[in-house]
Structure formats: structure tokens, C-alpha cells
Design an enzyme around this catalytic site. Structure first.
Site, PDB file in Angstrom:
ATOM      1  CB  ALA A   1      -0.392   4.579   3.675  1.00 56.58           C
TER       2      ALA A   1
ATOM      3  N   GLY B   1       2.760   5.035   7.841  1.00 57.83           N
ATOM      4  CA  GLY B   1       1.952   6.217   8.159  1.00 57.83           C
ATOM      5  C   GLY B   1       1.409   6.171   9.582  1.00 57.83           C
TER       6      GLY B   1
ATOM      7  CD  GLU C   1       5.262   9.176   7.732  1.00 56.24           C
ATOM      8  OE1 GLU C   1       5.193  10.381   7.496  1.00 56.24           O
ATOM      9  OE2 GLU C   1       5.315   8.304   6.858  1.00 56.24           O
TER      10      GLU C   1
ATOM     11  CD  GLU D   1       6.714   4.042   5.328  1.00 56.18           C
ATOM     12  OE1 GLU D   1       7.672   3.508   5.925  1.00 56.18           O
ATOM     13  OE2 GLU D   1       5.941   4.833   5.873  1.00 56.18           O
TER      14      GLU D   1
HETATM   15  C1  LIG Z   1       2.649   7.044   4.948  1.00 58.40           C
HETATM   16  C2  LIG Z   1       3.717   6.143   4.595  1.00 58.40           C
HETATM   17  O1  LIG Z   1       4.835   6.853   4.196  1.00 58.40           O
HETATM   18  C3  LIG Z   1       3.324   5.116   3.564  1.00 58.40           C
HETATM   19  C4  LIG Z   1       2.838   3.893   4.241  1.00 58.40           C
HETATM   20  O2  LIG Z   1       2.355   3.895   5.343  1.00 58.40           O
HETATM   21  S1  LIG Z   1       3.003   2.477   3.354  1.00 58.40           S
HETATM   22  C5  LIG Z   1       2.357   1.225   4.411  1.00 58.40           C
HETATM   23  C6  LIG Z   1       3.299   0.886   5.497  1.00 58.40           C
HETATM   24  N1  LIG Z   1       2.814  -0.258   6.212  1.00 58.40           N
HETATM   25  C7  LIG Z   1       3.213  -1.486   5.887  1.00 58.40           C
HETATM   26  O3  LIG Z   1       4.018  -1.704   5.011  1.00 58.40           O
HETATM   27  C8  LIG Z   1       2.584  -2.599   6.710  1.00 58.40           C
HETATM   28  C9  LIG Z   1       2.065  -3.660   5.787  1.00 58.40           C
HETATM   29  N2  LIG Z   1       1.421  -4.717   6.512  1.00 58.40           N
HETATM   30  C10 LIG Z   1       2.107  -5.659   7.188  1.00 58.40           C
HETATM   31  O4  LIG Z   1       3.321  -5.683   7.277  1.00 58.40           O
HETATM   32  C11 LIG Z   1       1.298  -6.741   7.832  1.00 58.40           C
HETATM   33  O5  LIG Z   1       0.079  -6.845   7.128  1.00 58.40           O
HETATM   34  C12 LIG Z   1       0.973  -6.475   9.319  1.00 58.40           C
HETATM   35  C13 LIG Z   1       2.265  -6.607  10.127  1.00 58.40           C
HETATM   36  C14 LIG Z   1       0.386  -5.103   9.485  1.00 58.40           C
HETATM   37  C15 LIG Z   1      -0.065  -7.514   9.814  1.00 58.40           C
HETATM   38  O6  LIG Z   1       0.403  -8.809   9.560  1.00 58.40           O
HETATM   39  P1  LIG Z   1      -0.570 -10.078   9.753  1.00 58.40           P
HETATM   40  O7  LIG Z   1      -1.216  -9.993  11.070  1.00 58.40           O
HETATM   41  O8  LIG Z   1       0.257 -11.283   9.425  1.00 58.40           O
HETATM   42  O9  LIG Z   1      -1.739  -9.918   8.706  1.00 58.40           O
HETATM   43  P2  LIG Z   1      -1.658  -9.865   7.100  1.00 58.40           P
HETATM   44  O10 LIG Z   1      -2.204 -11.142   6.571  1.00 58.40           O
HETATM   45  O11 LIG Z   1      -0.336  -9.413   6.628  1.00 58.40           O
HETATM   46  O12 LIG Z   1      -2.693  -8.683   6.814  1.00 58.40           O
HETATM   47  C16 LIG Z   1      -4.066  -8.830   7.103  1.00 58.40           C
HETATM   48  C17 LIG Z   1      -4.863  -8.170   5.995  1.00 58.40           C
HETATM   49  O13 LIG Z   1      -4.634  -6.765   6.074  1.00 58.40           O
HETATM   50  C18 LIG Z   1      -4.207  -6.252   4.829  1.00 58.40           C
HETATM   51  N3  LIG Z   1      -3.248  -5.178   5.106  1.00 58.40           N
HETATM   52  C19 LIG Z   1      -2.229  -5.183   5.986  1.00 58.40           C
HETATM   53  N4  LIG Z   1      -1.616  -3.992   5.995  1.00 58.40           N
HETATM   54  C20 LIG Z   1      -2.275  -3.216   5.105  1.00 58.40           C
HETATM   55  C21 LIG Z   1      -2.123  -1.874   4.664  1.00 58.40           C
HETATM   56  N5  LIG Z   1      -1.178  -1.089   5.189  1.00 58.40           N
HETATM   57  N6  LIG Z   1      -2.959  -1.430   3.729  1.00 58.40           N
HETATM   58  C22 LIG Z   1      -3.933  -2.199   3.219  1.00 58.40           C
HETATM   59  N7  LIG Z   1      -4.129  -3.484   3.591  1.00 58.40           N
HETATM   60  C23 LIG Z   1      -3.306  -3.973   4.526  1.00 58.40           C
HETATM   61  C24 LIG Z   1      -3.545  -7.435   4.138  1.00 58.40           C
HETATM   62  O14 LIG Z   1      -3.554  -7.264   2.744  1.00 58.40           O
HETATM   63  C25 LIG Z   1      -4.439  -8.578   4.585  1.00 58.40           C
HETATM   64  O15 LIG Z   1      -5.576  -8.553   3.782  1.00 58.40           O
HETATM   65  P3  LIG Z   1      -6.347  -9.927   3.424  1.00 58.40           P
HETATM   66  O16 LIG Z   1      -6.872 -10.430   4.715  1.00 58.40           O
HETATM   67  O17 LIG Z   1      -7.371  -9.529   2.440  1.00 58.40           O
HETATM   68  O18 LIG Z   1      -5.310 -10.826   2.834  1.00 58.40           O
END
Ligand SMILES: C[C@H](O)CC(=O)SCCNC(=O)CCNC(=O)[C@H](O)C(C)(C)COP(=O)(O)OP(=O)(O)OC[C@H]1O[C@@H](n2cnc3c(N)ncnc32)[C@H](O)[C@@H]1OP(=O)(O)O
Length: 711
Positions: free
Chosen positions: A69, A117, A120, A140
Site C-alpha cells: 500500500a 498489500g 495480498e 505492516e
Molecule cells: C495492505 C496492507 O495491509 C498495508 C500495506 O501494504 S502497508 C505497506 C507495506 N509495505 C511496506 O511496509 C514496504 C515499505 N517499503 C520498504 O520496506 C522499502 O522501501 C522497500 C523494501 C520496498 C524498498 O527498499 P529500497 O530499495 O531500499 O528503497 P527505499 O529507499 O526504502 O524506497 C524508495 C522510495 O520508495 C518509497 N516507498 C517505498 N515503499 C513505499 C510504500 N509502500 N509506499 C509509499 N512509498 C514507498 C520510499 O519512501 C522511498 O521514497 P524516496 O525515494 O522519496 O525516499
């Protein structure tokens, strides 16, 4: 800034064989923004309508399935910018109505990552094919949430089962482990667990997925809706045991956190009472969690962490980090005995990783072979970077930097691991100011994630960019700060210890302070920490502060008195605590005599009010001075952004991330409140508590410390 990324789309391409390939496109991680979800739904509906489509494959552009997400959408809800999070929460429809219940089968083709997500979506498909390097997980909980934000739309209750699919694919115990630790699994492991159906090389991914989808549509492979799988579910009795164990673990590991317990409750409810009942619980829980202070703090940490890589005037110059060779290390010592001891410590640390199964023997040997000892500077003639890490002695460091200038090549980065000393002083006798930089690691250096990178006014942007790159490559979190005594972290740490000593001299029980501060969420209280650091280092560091910030230093002889008596902290087995063979700390009643002596030298009387200080006040009296110093650090420009101090406090001090870091936490009280408390204490207990000008200004304006200042 973040809003611009909530775009994205999907494309649909129908091949001659009758498979529609839907691709998620939302760089950099293909997050599921509102636009992506709408487009995904449209593409699906198109594929379902078209007669030339028999089956569907969903994948992500540029080798990344989806990072989940769009987290900035949560931030908007949390900041109150979006009341009803409906527009950004369309996953439910896509997952349930459109995808899993569709009349044409779907297969997920997963490369790179399928997180939150993203996973999912993949789990709602009828099969999943992945590459060996793809990482799959539900992280999450790291954001203070539980998986399954599809549950936010009550209208579509029938179709959403966020936390319910993973246990049905991999079993309850593994699903809980994956959710509670937020750890990802790679392709092969995911295959062994039953999360993916096949693992193939990246160049075959889409073609195998297309064939698989056709096979399902033509009944050559089973059509499986993961939500209705039962063979991985344990019996109710066994399941209850698993939940009991998971709860006990969660409570032990993170007593201040509720959301891991909520996650367990929701999964349990779905298993015991069926997915629909689980769903209602998930819906209610998610609504609460997304607005909780814990989730707000963790989302703030998520973005602040990424914000540390953006430094105006440095990282926006288009500089490319120079290659620092990969990474043979020369350990220079003054004599053979120290050198062998140093190498021995590195070996022991690596060996403990092998023992814990975190490193293979092969990697261990390869890593150790990169380390060479040396007693002279001969081998320094072709090194790219030196990190000096001798004791905190200015003239010794000055001598070493003069030597380094002589022996190292002109491009070599000259870094110091000093924790307090002004870098201009260290490099005073050299002409290499542009390549002198601080590389401050935190003890124990192989464990603590922060790398405080200290730049002086002369340090060249290229050198800063290089060190940031090295920091990232060695898996540290680099935070760039300005040069001053103590830099950012130790300046914040100093009042932490000082406030604790002041309180003890005024009558607060020392062990009670450590207990309350640990309960607050710090890994250890100030006195246990002083024991760990050792009084020698603590006193030397303290001297730097006395010299440089005399007016706000609380002068106590408690530590020197104890050291005089050969109580030097953990290494001498006696400090504020007594230590047994297993380094277990035990309170020592003897301490009273040192406290009384220090008190009489300071001329301080026990304050009966402080002797019965409530927990809340202990926390405030220890941490508000830290906030005060953090404000000075920010106002002096030592930190680029207030949020950098949040990251520095979390990664370097162990401040609990679920409180958002020191400045974010302070904002939960408001600058006015903190200012008034400090002012009140400064009248009673002296200058140590006096609020700084920046805090006074924020308080007068009723303005926050973190938000609106960073951008
Ligand atoms: C539906 C569910 O129940 C709810 C959800 O899905 S909640 C979201 C779950 N997903 C996460 O927690 C993943 C979060 N992201 C990460 O762990 C890491 O970003 C990653 C492993 C995907 C990539 O890592 P990496 O390659 O080192 O890049 P990283 O610097 O972290 O991210 C690159 C850019 O993408 C953005 N980004 C990464 N994941 C994002 C996300 N899920 N949403 C919005 N922005 C995101 C970062 O903020 C960053 O932005 P910036 O360049 O402006 O700083």
C-alpha cells in the site's frame, strides 16, 4: 513531495495465447496508490469482459511486483488531511470481488518484492510464480498496523480477508512469525512454505506464469482460492497453543506495543470463528490502529529514515560516490598484543554470528580473510579510507592525522571515530581539511545501526557522499550532522545522564530511574548504560562538555568518587550495579554512601517531593533536557532536519521508534508544555534545565518542533 508519487497506473496486454498480462507501474516500488488500485480494477474488468482473454497474469514493472500500500496515504489519514480513508483503500474490491471471485483465473508473476498489500494481491491470485531472489512478506507491523487494509471498506465486507490468507497458505505458526517479525522470505523458502507454486529464473517468469494461468483455465492445474484452503490449518487445540505462545512472546519482546497482540487476536478470531468473524475484528482493529500514536510514530520514522539520505547542497549535486574497494581492512595497532586482541574480538563477533546461524562458515572465513593487522603505516599508501579510532585524546589524534596525511594517497578519506572532539581541532595540523570527516560508530559498533557522519565547513561534498555510500553498504544508517563538541547524538545523550545524576542527588532512587526509563522503552536506563560504557569514557566525555558547555553542565562528583574506589562500570564488575560471571546486573546497597558523599560535596539537600517522584515526572525530567539539547542542536544547524534527530535518537540512543524519535515525541506534549516544565525546574534546580532560545520561540508561537520545519 510525497503526494506526487501517489500516482501510477497499470497496463494490460493480451497475448495471442489468450492471457492478459496486467503490469503495475508506479516507480520506484510499484506501491498500490489509489490510482494504481483504480487502474488495476479497470484492467481486470476489461480482461474479464474480453472474449479473447482466458486467463490473467499480474506482475510489476521493472522487476518489482509491489512494495505494498502507498504509505503516504496512511500519513494523510494520520495528519487529518483525509477524514475517511476511502479513496485510497480500494484494495478490498480488487482482492475479493474482482480478483479471487472472478470467472477467469489469475496468476501472480513475482520478481523483486511482494510486500504488504502487494503480497495480498498475489495471495488473492489462484497461483503464484516467483523468482529465487524475490522477497515476500507482510511487514505492516513495522508501521504499527496489521495486514489487510482492505478491511477499511465496510460495504465490501464479504470480499476482504486481509490477515486470513497467509495462515491458510503457510500455516498459522509461520504466518504469525512472518507478520510479527515483519521478516520477508525469498523465493525458494516461499516455495517450500507453500506461499508460491513455482520458482523460475527472471527471464522465464512471465512465460511460465502465462502457461500456468492457461493450465488453470483449461483444468490442467487446480483452481485454488487461498482463502478456502484448509489443509495447512492446525487443529483448534494446537492452534490455541500456537496463539498462546505467540502472545507470550509478543508481550515479552515488546511490552509497550498493542498491535502485535491485535494481529494475533485477529488471526485467531478468523481461525476459531471463521474468516467472516475475523474480518469484522480486522476492520475495527485497523480503524483504530491506523490512527494510533504508535502507527503515526512508525510512519514518521519510515519517511524520516529515507529523508536522511537527502541533504540540500550535498546529495542534490549529482555526485556519484567513488568506489571504495570492497572492503579489505587493515587494522593498525601500536603493538602486537593489542593487534591480536583486536583481530580476536572481530573473530569472536563473527563466530557468534556463525553460531547463531546468521553466517555460514564459508562467509566467515572469507570475511576474516579481508582483515589484516599492521604495526606501521607502510601498507597505507594505497588505501581509500582510514577510520581513526584511538582514545579521546586531542594531541594523540592530531599526531595521527599528521601521519595519515604523510602516508595515505591524496584522495584518501581521513575519518575519525571520535564521539565528542571537534574535528577542526583534530585536523588542525594538516592541510587536508577537505577530506577530514567524522565517522562516528556507536558501541557496540557491529550491532548499533547508526553511523553519525560529521562534516566540517571544509569537508568536500564528494567525501560526504562517499562516506554515506560506504555507510549504506556496510548496512548502517548514515545521518549527516555538523561539527561541534559531541555532535548530535552525544549532545543529546549528555543531558540524559546528567539529569539522572541530578535527580539522584536530589533524592530520586537510582534503580527506580533505570526501571522507569526501561519501562518507557529505552534498552537500558542511564545508570546501566554508564556501567556499560565505562566510567573512564563517561568522565572523559563529560570533561569535553564541562569545557564547552559549562553553564548547563550539572557538576557532580558521583562518578569520579566511585571510580576512585575502583568501581569503573561493567568491566570492573562494579559500577552502579554489581555484575556476576554472566554479566547479570544486581543493585548494590553500598551505593548509598557514594551518593551521600557526592550530595554533600554538591551541597544539595534531598527534596522530599523528588523522593516520591511519579513515573511520568521521572520520564519528563530525564527526557525534556534531552529535547532541550536537541532543539539547540537543530537551531545551530548541526542537524539538517529536526526529523534527522528523530532517526539519530532511535538508531544511536535506542529511543523507542514507536514513540517517533525524540523531537516527534516532544511534539506529542507540545513546545509550550515542555518549555513551561523546564522553566519551572530551572528555577528550583538550576541552569541545567534552562530552556533554550529556540524552544522559547517555538513555545511563544505555539509551534511544533518537527513538522512544518523540515520542508
Ligand atoms: C495492505 C496492507 O495491509 C498495508 C500495506 O501494504 S502497508 C505497506 C507495506 N509495505 C511496506 O511496509 C514496504 C515499505 N517499503 C520498504 O520496506 C522499502 O522501501 C522497500 C523494501 C520496498 C524498498 O527498499 P529500497 O530499495 O531500499 O528503497 P527505499 O529507499 O526504502 O524506497 C524508495 C522510495 O520508495 C518509497 N516507498 C517505498 N515503499 C513505499 C510504500 N509502500 N509506499 C509509499 N512509498 C514507498 C520510499 O519512501 C522511498 O521514497 P524516496 O525515494 O522519496 O525516499
Amino acid at each position: 513531495m510525497k503526494g506526487s508519487r501517489t500516482k501510477g497506473t497499470t497496463t494490460i496486454e493480451v497475448g495471442a495465447h489468450g492471457v492478459a498480462l496486467i503490469t503495475i507501474i508506479n516507480p520506484p516500488v510499484n506501491s498500490l496508490s489509489s490510482d494504481v488500485l483504480s487502474s488495476l480494477k479497470d484492467s481486470y474488468e476489461q480482461a474479464l469482459r474480453r472474449d479473447d482473454v482466458k486467463a490473467i497474469v499480474i506482475t510489476g514493472a521493472k522487476g518489482k511486483f509491489s512494495g505494498g500500500a502507498d504509505i503516504s496515504a496512511f500519513e494523510k489519514v494520520q495528519e487529518g488531511k483525509v477524514n475517511e480513508p476511502k479513496p485510497d483503500f480500494k484494495l478490498s474490491e480488487v482482492l475479493g470481488d474482482t480478483l479471487e471471485a472472478a470467472k477467469k483465473p489469475s496468476v501472480a508473476a513475482i520478481d523483486g518484492l511482494a510486500l504488504g498489500g502487494g503480497l495480498e494481491v498475489a495471495m488473492a491470485c489462484h497461483a503464484r510464480i516467483s523468482t529465487p531472489t524475490a522477497r515476500l512478506g507482510l511487514p505492516e507491523l513495522q508501521l504499527g498496523l496489521i495486514p489487510g487494509f482492505g478491511a477499511m471498506k465496510s460495504r465490501t465486507f464479504d470480499s476482504i480477508y486481509g490477515t486470513q490468507r497467509l495462515p491458510r497458505l503457510v500455516g498459522i505458526a509461520k504466518a504469525l512469525e512472518m507478520m510479527l517479525t515483519s521478516k520477508t522470505v525469498k523465493g525458494e523458502e516461499a516455495h517450500a512454505l507453500g506461499l508460491v507454486d513455482a520458482v523460475v529464473p527472471p527471464n522465464e517468469l512471465v512465460s511460465v506464469a502465462c502457461q500456468w494461468a492457461l493450465d488453470i483455465s483449461e483444468c490442467r492445474r487446480p483452481w485454488i482460492a487461498s482463502l478456502y484452503k484448509t489443509e495447512k490449518l492446525d487443529s483448534l487445540g494446537e492452534a490455541r497453543e500456537i496463539f498462546k505462545f505467540a502472545r507470550a512472546q509478543a508481550q515479552k519482546q515488546a511490552p509497550n506495543l498493542i498491535h502485535p497482540l491485535v494481529c494475533i487476536d485477529v488471526v485467531e478470531h478468523g481461525i476459531v470463528s471463521g474468516p467472516r468473524a475475523g474480518l469484522y475484528k480486522e476492520f475495527e482493529s485497523f480503524q483504530e490502529l491506523v490512527r494510533s500514536s504508535i502507527s503515526k510514530s512508525l510512519v514518521h520514522i519510515f519517511f524520516s529514515l529515507r529523508g536522511t539520505t537527502k541533504i540540500p547542497g550535498i546529495t542534490d549535486l549529482g555526485l556519484v560516490p567513488r568506489r571504495v574497494n570492497n572492503y579489505p581492512v587493515i587494522l593498525k595497532e601500536v603493538n602486537d598484543q593489542f593487534m591480536q586482541a583486536g583481530i580476536g574480538r572481530v573473530r569472536a563477533n563473527l563466530q557468534s554470528r556463525v553460531k547463531k546461524g546468521k553466517m555460514t562458515q564459508e562467509v566467515f572465513e572469507k570475511t576474516l580473510s579481508l582483515l589484516k593487522g599492521s604495526l606501521d603505516y607502510e601498507s597505507f599508501k594505497d588505501v581509500d579510507m582510514v577510520i581513526e579510532a584511538v582514545i579521546e585524546n586531542v594531541s594523540l589524534k592530531q599526531q595521527i592525522f599528521s601521519d595519515l596525511e604523510k602516508y595515505c594517497p591524496p584522495h584518501c578519506i581521513l575519518a575519525s571515530n571520535t564521539s565528542t572532539i571537534d574535528l577542526n581541532l583534530i585536523g588542525k595540523q594538516t592541510k587536508s581539511q577537505d577530506r577530514i570527516i567524522g565517522a562516528h560508530f556507536f558501541s557496540p559498533a557491529h550491532v548499533m545501526p547508526l553511523l553519525e557522519i560529521v562534516r566540517t565547513k571544509q569537508t568536500s561534498p564528494q567525501v560526504i557522499v562517499d562516506l554515506m555510500d560506504v555507510g549504506k553498504k556496510i548496512r548502517k544508517t548514515p545521518v549527516v550532522v555538523g561539527n561541534c563538541t559531541g555532535f548530535a547524538v552525544n549532545r543529546m545523550f549528555f543531558p540524559y545522564t546528567q539529569a539522572a545524576i541530578l535527580l539522584v542527588e536530589h533524592g530520586v532512587d537510582l534503580y527506580e530511574i533505570d526501571r522507569v526509563i526501561t519501562k518507557f522503552g529505552m534498552p537500558m536506563g542511564p545508570f546501566r548504560l554508564a556501567d556499560l560504557v565505562g566510567f573512564g569514557v563517561a568522565i572523559a566525555t563529560g570533561m569535553q562538555f564541562v569545557e564547552n558547555f559549562a553553564e548547563r553542565t550539572y557538576k557532580s562528583l558521583l562518578l569520579p568518587l566511585m571510580q576512585e574506589d575502583k568501581r569503573g562500570g561493567e568491566t570492573t564488575r562494579k559500577g552502579f550495579y554489581l555484575y556476576d560471571d554472566r554479566r547479570k546486573a544486581k543493585p548494590d546497597p553500598e551505593l548509598r554512601k557514594y551518593i551521600e558523599k557526592a550530595r554533600s560535596i554538591s551541597g544539595v539537600a534531598v527534596d522530599p517531593k523528588l523522593a516520591r517522584l511519579p513515573e511520568k515526572d521521572i520520564v519528563e525530567m530525564i527526557f525534556f533536557p534531552v529535547v532541550n539539547e536537541a532543539c539547540r542542536v537543530f537551531a545551530e544547524g548541526i542537524a539538517v532536519k529536526a526529523a534527522d534527530l528523530d532517526i539519530a535518537s532511535v538508531m544511536g540512543m535506542g529511543f523507542p521508534p514507536y514513540r517517533g524519535g525524540i523531537m516527534f515525541w516532544a511534539d506529542s506534549f507540545g513546545s509550550k508544555y515542555i518549555y513551561s516544565r523546564l522553566e519551572e525546574w530551572s528555577k528550583t534546580y538550576g541552569e541545567f534545565f534552562e530552556p533554550c532560545a529556540f524552544l522559547a520561540e517555538r513555545s511563544a508561537k505555539g509551534a511544533p518542533l518537527v513538522r512544518h520545519l523540515n520542508f
